[in-house]
Design an enzyme around this catalytic site. Structure first.
Site, short mmCIF file in Angstrom:
data_model
loop_
_atom_site.label_atom_id
_atom_site.label_comp_id
_atom_site.label_asym_id
_atom_site.label_seq_id
_atom_site.Cartn_x
_atom_site.Cartn_y
_atom_site.Cartn_z
CD GLN A 176 -3.00 -9.74 -3.72
OE1 GLN A 176 -1.85 -10.09 -3.50
NE2 GLN A 176 -3.31 -8.48 -3.98
CB CYS B 145 -3.70 -3.96 -1.58
SG CYS B 145 -4.09 -5.69 -1.87
CG HIS C 115 0.01 -6.37 2.27
ND1 HIS C 115 -0.58 -5.12 2.28
CD2 HIS C 115 -0.55 -7.02 1.21
CE1 HIS C 115 -1.44 -5.03 1.29
NE2 HIS C 115 -1.45 -6.16 0.61
CD GLU C 116 1.61 -9.56 -0.79
OE1 GLU C 116 0.58 -10.17 -1.12
OE2 GLU C 116 1.82 -8.36 -1.09
ZN LIG Z 1 -2.46 -6.95 -1.04
#
Ligand SMILES: [Zn+2]
Length: 170
Positions: free
Chosen positions: A51, A91, A133-134
Site C-alpha cells: 500500500q 481499507c 486482508h493484509e
Molecule cells: Zn487494505
C-alpha cells in the site's frame, strides 16, 4: 520517521505481488517504523508494504482498542486456517468503502519479526480478518475484489464520482 503516502484503489500498483524480504536489516526496520507511523496516523488497523508502494512481504497491524499492541509480520505464511467469519472491512487504500467479506475465522501464521527471528502467531476474530486482508495486499489483491463483479463495478463508480475531491481517509 516519515509518514508515507498510501496508494489509492484502483491504482494498478496495488496489484503488484510482493517479494520476500531477504534480510531483516536497518532499512527494513526503518520502513516498518514509517509504515507503523503511517498506519497510526491514518487510524488504520493494518497496513501492507504494497500500500505504500514497497513490494516486499511486510505487514503491520494493531487491532487493540488502546493502539498499543503492534504486530509486525515479515514474510508471513499461513500454516493453518479454519472456520468461517464475516466482517465489515475497510481499507486505507479504498476510502469510505466498507463491505462484508467472508474469510477464515482463525489463522495460524508463521513469519519473521523485526530481529529476523521466526515467530508463530495464532489469531482469531478481528485480528485474523486483518492478517488475511493484509496478506491479500501482498498478493496484489484488494478486499473489494472478493466481492461480486456487480458490487465491484458499483464501488468503482462511486469512487470515480467522489473523484479526487478528498484524500481525508488516506
Ligand atoms: Zn487494505
Amino acid at each position: 520517521m516519515t509518514r508515507l503516502s498510501v496508494l489509492q484503489y484502483p491504482d494498478p500498483r496495488l496489484h503488484t505481488v510482493a517479494a520476500p524480504v531477504q534480510l531483516v536489516n536497518e532499512d527494513i526496520r526503518r520502513l516498518v517504523a514509517d509504515m507503523t507511523q503511517t498506519m497510526y496516523a491514518l487510524d488504520g488497523i493494518g497496513l501492507a508494504a504494497t500500500q505504500v508502494d514497497v513490494h516486499l512481504q511486510i505487514i503491520v497491524l494493531d487491532v487493540s482498542e488502546r493502539r498499543n499492541r503492534l504486530q509486525v509480520l515479515i514474510n508471513p505464511s499461513i500454516i493453518k486456517m479454519g472456520g468461517k467469519a464475516e466482517f465489515e472491512e475497510g481499507c486505507l487504500s479504498v476510502p469510505d468503502v466498507y463491505e462484508s467479506v467472508r474469510r477464515a475465522a482463525w489463522v495460524h501464521v508463521r513469519a519473521l519479526d523485526l530481529n529476523g527471528k521466526t515467530i508463530d502467531v495464532q489469531a482469531e476474530g478481528l485480528k485474523a480478518m486483518c492478517i488475511q486482508h493484509e496478506m491479500d495486499h501482498l498478493q496484489g489483491m484488494v478486499f473489494v475484489e472478493h466481492l461480486s463483479p456487480t458490487n465491484q463495478r458499483r464501488i468503482l463508480n462511486a469512487l470515480s464520482k467522489q473523484g479526487r475531491r478528498s484524500n481525508s481517509r488516506a
